[in-house]
Design an enzyme around this catalytic site. Structure first.
Site, mmCIF file in Angstrom:
data_model
loop_
_atom_site.group_PDB
_atom_site.id
_atom_site.type_symbol
_atom_site.label_atom_id
_atom_site.label_comp_id
_atom_site.label_asym_id
_atom_site.label_seq_id
_atom_site.Cartn_x
_atom_site.Cartn_y
_atom_site.Cartn_z
ATOM 1 N N CYS A 13 0.854 -1.191 0.000
ATOM 2 C CA CYS A 13 0.000 0.000 0.000
ATOM 3 C C CYS A 13 0.885 1.234 0.000
ATOM 4 O O CYS A 13 2.105 1.161 0.194
ATOM 5 C CB CYS A 13 -0.965 0.013 1.191
ATOM 6 N N ASP A 450 10.285 33.756 -27.530
ATOM 7 C CA ASP A 450 11.442 34.277 -28.249
ATOM 8 C C ASP A 450 11.059 34.268 -29.732
ATOM 9 O O ASP A 450 10.217 33.471 -30.144
ATOM 10 C CB ASP A 450 12.643 33.375 -27.989
#
Length: 760
Positions: A13, A450
């Site tokens: 678990c 850019d």
């Protein structure tokens, strides 16, 4: 400091991963630990001078887990072990189900009132007599001796894993789901034994007050849930296995001018490899002979093949379609693009988002809280509601509380969605470096591009050469020749474009190039055959006291057309203007439209003039332009946007963009750009166009949506299930089934991310 990734088996678990983490963090010399239950791996950073790896492995194994190996070992060995463990889990579930079946049948038939301790004499038909006989004979299922014989091996042999894991977790001072199951089933089993040996139920009424079926069915259903969970977890990491499967196995190389076939593990950098039509390209390299088209969809998600010729880069695992070619290897083994992608995706899938760290803390208190509720439930029912009577009802209600609660659903909610989301992205050319970046991406409200190499192709071509004063004795041919020689050593796209015009002649004539100097954001200086040459912006000319008045009108006109205009001077005399045009990448306009539709502010950030920048921006629908910014100032511009409260994404590809990529909340690096940009970016877009940018943001939003859905249902499940069990409205068997379904439902919801469509 050394980094290592260990494959760990035996975690049942999510809280098991916390058990391992808490134990390793206490070791001197261990700096960072991240244990992932979903991938079953532990990522460690440790000081090898203070602690040995063997000691770390011994600590993990002392907690009851098995360390299979590390990331340097054979992947196939790890996959085979996973399959073996999955088959083992399936086999013990089948055995448990066979032993539990008679008890389940007894519970169902008893609940329906089917079993009788007599044969009804009023039955006159043959069918009626047969049914009465079957009802009487079915009473054998209620014999406590049969139930005891079937329940005991399920409880203590098949269910031994729960006791073992509980012991190790308690020794590490962490309570796990195994402890809840062990306590719940043990309570039901030993209470049934107490009834059997001290209240001695008769043969006929042995089922009345014993709960062997509860303990066995809980164990069986938990095993079924774990088996289904293991299958689903395997599917979440399928993307990694798919990427690993892309690797070629063999390569055809030239050794001593003889063509030989070898395993790709034996390839060396500098080897000449021959690739024929229909073959996989084994490793990365540069074509030295031949042309072809290459399918790179397995890496970029782009379905259209790419043309490749001499000096083009080819990537290992991509598929050669038509022609044959030879290439020289540049990267082999772990250095190839594919290996780096696999490593990056694995590290990203093992990372934790901020929301997961919060969930981890909650899960740490979960089991103690459930034990408190279970004890309170027992005390309330036994002492307050029934005044010391009906011990069995109080116990069974407490067992239901223990069994219905499920920390696994909470623990799996975040990592499974991240694993599937990042895997899906990687298969479509989107590499997200970690879970935190995935989480931050969905909050982006501003995108800064850019220009050169990002919005545009980054390979401008000379379109115009304007001579400003012919009296200096320079014609077009001579000017472009000097300009090409001056730009020979330039790495800037504009300089490369000018050099490409006269490349062959320049290389043949071996011009004397001295004192070359690149001036970031302005241009270059050089001495060519004794002549001082400047090529660059207005500012470069002004700084060198060169009058540009007679060029301003022409510059304005060229920039209005969207062209890049640079000035050229020879021996401090302004000679000419060179105009270049850079093609806008396909889909750029569509990408901008998509981002705006998502509510984003879109900017262009460039060192070019305002007129050039606005011209390009207008063609793709961007209104916000930040132009004439020096490379070193780009990061400050991004910082200013961040300081204004915006969540900023920077998209770039070059060395000049690296500081801005690092400064932004999220940096998107175009994968075809420089290694520096890729290293700096938080998200890498492997496609050469920008189409995967909005898709990456949409994938992030979809993944975070799945995480929130998973957490909602996991919390709601426990918020509803625990009170229902505590109030006596939930049978332990149904509680066990619900616990398994909660984890499986979270996994299935995460797996639905695989249906995400990658289109703008």
């Amino acid at each position: 400091m050394e980094d290592i990734s260990l494959k760990i088996h035996g975690m049942t678990c999510f809280l098991c991963s916390i058990t391992i983490e808490s134990s390793l963090e206490k070791l001197e010399g261990v700096n960072k630990v991240n244990v992932s239950y979903s991938t079953e791996k532990a990522k460690l950073e440790y000081d090898s001078d203070k602690i040995q790896l063997d000691k770390i492995k011994n600590v993990i194994e002392s907690l009851g887990f098995l360390v299979v190996g590390n990331e340097e070992e054979d992947d196939s060995k790890e996959i085979n072990y996973d399959l073996m463990q999955k088959n083992k889990l399936k086999n013990i579930f089948i055995i448990s189900a066979i032993l539990s079946s008679p008890l389940i049948l007894a519970m169902i038939l008893g609940g329906l009132g089917f079993c009788h301790d007599y044969i009804d004499p009023n039955s006159t038909t043959k069918i009626g007599k047969v049914i009465e006989y079957v009802r009487w004979r079915a009473l054998i299922l209620h014999d406590w001796r049969l139930q005891f014989a079937l329940a005991t091996p399920v409880q203590f042999i098949i269910g031994f894993r729960f006791y073992r894991n509980s012991f190790y977790s308690l020794r590490a001072k962490v309570a796990t789901m195994d402890l809840l199951v062990a306590v719940g089933t043990t309570t039901a089993y030993f209470y049934s034994l107490y009834i059997v040996f001290f209240q001695r139920p008769s043969f006929l009424y042995g089922m009345r007050n014993i709960y062997f079926e509860s303990s066995t069915v809980i164990v069986t259903l938990v095993l079924l849930g774990k088996y289904l969970e293991a299958i689903a977890k395997g599917k979440t990491s399928k993307a990694i296995k798919t990427l690993m499967g892309l690797k070629a196995k063999k390569a055809r190389v030239l050794r001593n001018n003889i063509e030989v076939e070898i395993a790709i593990e034996k390839l060396l950098v500098g080897d000449i490899v021959i690739v024929r039509p229909g073959e996989k390209i084994p490793v990365d390299g540069i074509i030295i002979e031949g042309t072809s088209t290459v399918d790179e969809s397995m890496l970029t998600g782009e379905s259209m093949p790419v043309k490749k010729a001499k000096k083009d880069f080819v990537t290992g695992a991509s598929l050669n379609k038509n022609g044959s070619f030879k290439f020289q290897t540049t990267k082999v083994g772990e250095g190839t693009v594919l290996s780096n992608i696999i490593k990056m995706v694995e590290e990203a899938q093992e990372s934790k988002a901020q929301i997961q760290k919060i969930t981890d803390r909650i899960c740490g208190y979960f089991v103690p809280f459930i034990f408190f509720v279970a004890v309170s439930t027992f005390l309330s029912w036994y002492f307050i509601i029934y005044h010391g009577q009906l011990l069995d009802v109080a116990l069974i209600n407490a067992v239901s509380v223990l069994v219905v609660s499920c920390p696994c659903a909470l623990g799996l909610a975040t990592p499974t969605a991240i694993i599937v989301g990042m895997g899906k992205g990687a298969q479509n050319g989107i590499l997200i470096k970690n879970g935190e970046d995935l989480e931050k991406m969905c909050k982006i409200n501003s995108v800064v591009f850019d220009k050169t190499g990002t919005i545009t192709v980054g390979r401008p071509e000379v379109t115009d050469l304007i001579i400003l004063n012919k009296n200096y004795g320079y014609d077009e041919k001579k000017i472009i020749h000097i300009a090409a020689a001056a730009e020979k050593n330039s790495e800037h796209p504009i300089g490369t474009a000018i050099y490409e015009n006269r490349k062959e002649i320049i290389d043949e004539q071996s011009e004397v190039i001295e004192n070359f100097q690149a001036i970031p954001g302005k241009g270059i200086k050089a001495i060519i055959n004794g002549k001082s040459v400047l090529i660059g912006t207005n500012k470069l000319m002004e700084e060198n006291k060169i009058n540009i008045e007679n060029a301003e009108t022409i510059l304005d006109s060229l920039q209005q057309e969207g062209k890049i205009a640079v000035l050229m001077s020879i021996d401090n005399k302004l000679i000419s203007i060179l105009a270049l045009s850079d093609k806008i990448k396909d889909k750029s306009e569509k990408v901008v439209f998509s981002l705006k539709k998502m509510g984003m502010d879109v900017y262009i950030l460039t060192g070019d003039s305002k007129k050039t920048a606005f011209s390009v921006a207008s063609k793709i629908g961007i209104e916000k332009v930040i132009a004439e910014v020096k490379p070193e100032n780009k990061a400050q511009v991004i910082q200013n946007l961040v300081n204004s409260g915006k969540v900023v994404a920077m998209v770039g590809d070059g060395i000049n963009d690296a500081p801005a990529l690092a400064t932004a909340n999220i940096g998107f690096a175009i994968g075809t750009g420089t290694d520096v940009a890729i290293e700096t970016g938080d998200v890498i877009l492997l496609r050469d166009d920008l189409s995967s940018l909005p898709l990456a943001i949409k994938l992030s939003k979809k993944t975070m949506s799945k995480i929130k859905q998973n957490l909602f249902w996991a919390f709601i499940y426990n918020l509803i299930g625990v009170p229902v069990a505590a109030t006596g409205h939930l049978n332990p068997v149904l509680a066990a089934a619900a616990m398994g379904l909660s984890s499986i439902s979270v996994l299935i919801n995460s797996l639905s991310l695989k249906k995400f469509e990658f289109r703008i």
